[in-house]
Scaffold this motif. Sequence first.
Motif: not given
Length: 291
Positions: A150, A145, A187, A156, A60, A147, A50
């Motif tokens: 994605v 989730l 997540e 998301w 992203s 990422p 992140s």
Amino acid sequence: MSDKVKKLNTSTIRRMKVNREPIAMITAYDYPSAKLAQEAGADILLVGDSLGMVVLGYDSTIPVTLEDMIHHSKAVTRGADHCFVVADLPFATYHGSIDRTIANAARLMQEGRVHALKLEGGAEIAEHVEACVRAGIPVMGHIGLTPQSVLQLGGWKIQGKSLEQAEKLVQDAKALEQAGAFSIVLEMVPEELAAHITEQLTIPTIGIGSGRYCDGQVLVYHDVLNYATPIKPRFVKQYADIGSTVQTAIAQYVSEVKNRKFPGEENVYHNDEGVIDQLKHNSSAGDENPR
Ligand SMILES: Nc1nc(=O)c2c([nH]1)NC[C@@H]1CN(c3ccc(C(=O)N[C@@H](CCC(=O)O)C(=O)O)cc3)CN21
Ligand SMILES: CC(C)C(=O)C(=O)O
Ligand SMILES: [Mg+2]
């Protein structure tokens, strides 16, 4: 303070589930964030990919490279000498040959000096998880989730709402446990499913947007502090408003420079008396005798 707290390892982290002691994890990306999170008593620091969004400004986590993760992991492990530190293996670095996965994982462990790696995915990456564990690398799983996928997930969004999706997530969690993962991030999974998965596993679950019944929780540092984060999902709780504190302070600095209020007497250094008079005298003497 922190020298009294014993450093965690994968066994003591597993034991926290047995003892029903909640695990508090937060991301950290650099020396100050790691230092402050450690001193605040976080159990685990995550050098999350992140960082691509909250530190590097990408939209992203997909552009984040292994070099980015190594660079930030080095800073975090210098800032937190006492926390258990986990780093994300970034996009598409553990999806080719097992050899390539181990080579990438080894670089992040050895150069980043972290204690474990987190890999996104379920049954489909179980053999890569198993290979890392065989190589002595503790692995944290991450499902729901994910990422890094994605673009395939189409946004998301909450994962595991349908019976079919829920069954797949249970199977993925079990596959990761079987492969030797020491814990799993859930997540954006509905609270009821996260509770069921948590019950089904002997390893701890660490939730983000997955309700109250996981064995631990994780949030992004910048979200907790409301520090110039580009997104605000519903699952985030802001415990401070650092962004506006920072902006107000810098605006005051700029204004004081413009108004010549800064620097003040207390911020400046002085020559001893007579030095500058002598300097001026000497230089004007020089003018009288040009070479
Ligand atoms: N700052 C930040 N915090 C995070 O938690 C985070 C990142 N970045 N980057 C990587 C992933 C991406 N994550 C995200 C990003 C957006 C939503 C989001 O927009 N959620 C909405 C809609 C949920 C839905 O209805 O399906 C929400 O309100 O929760 C959730 C998780 C979590 N991670
Ligand atoms: C949100 C957590 C679980 C993460 O993977 C990250 O910060 O990159
Ligand atoms: Mg991540």
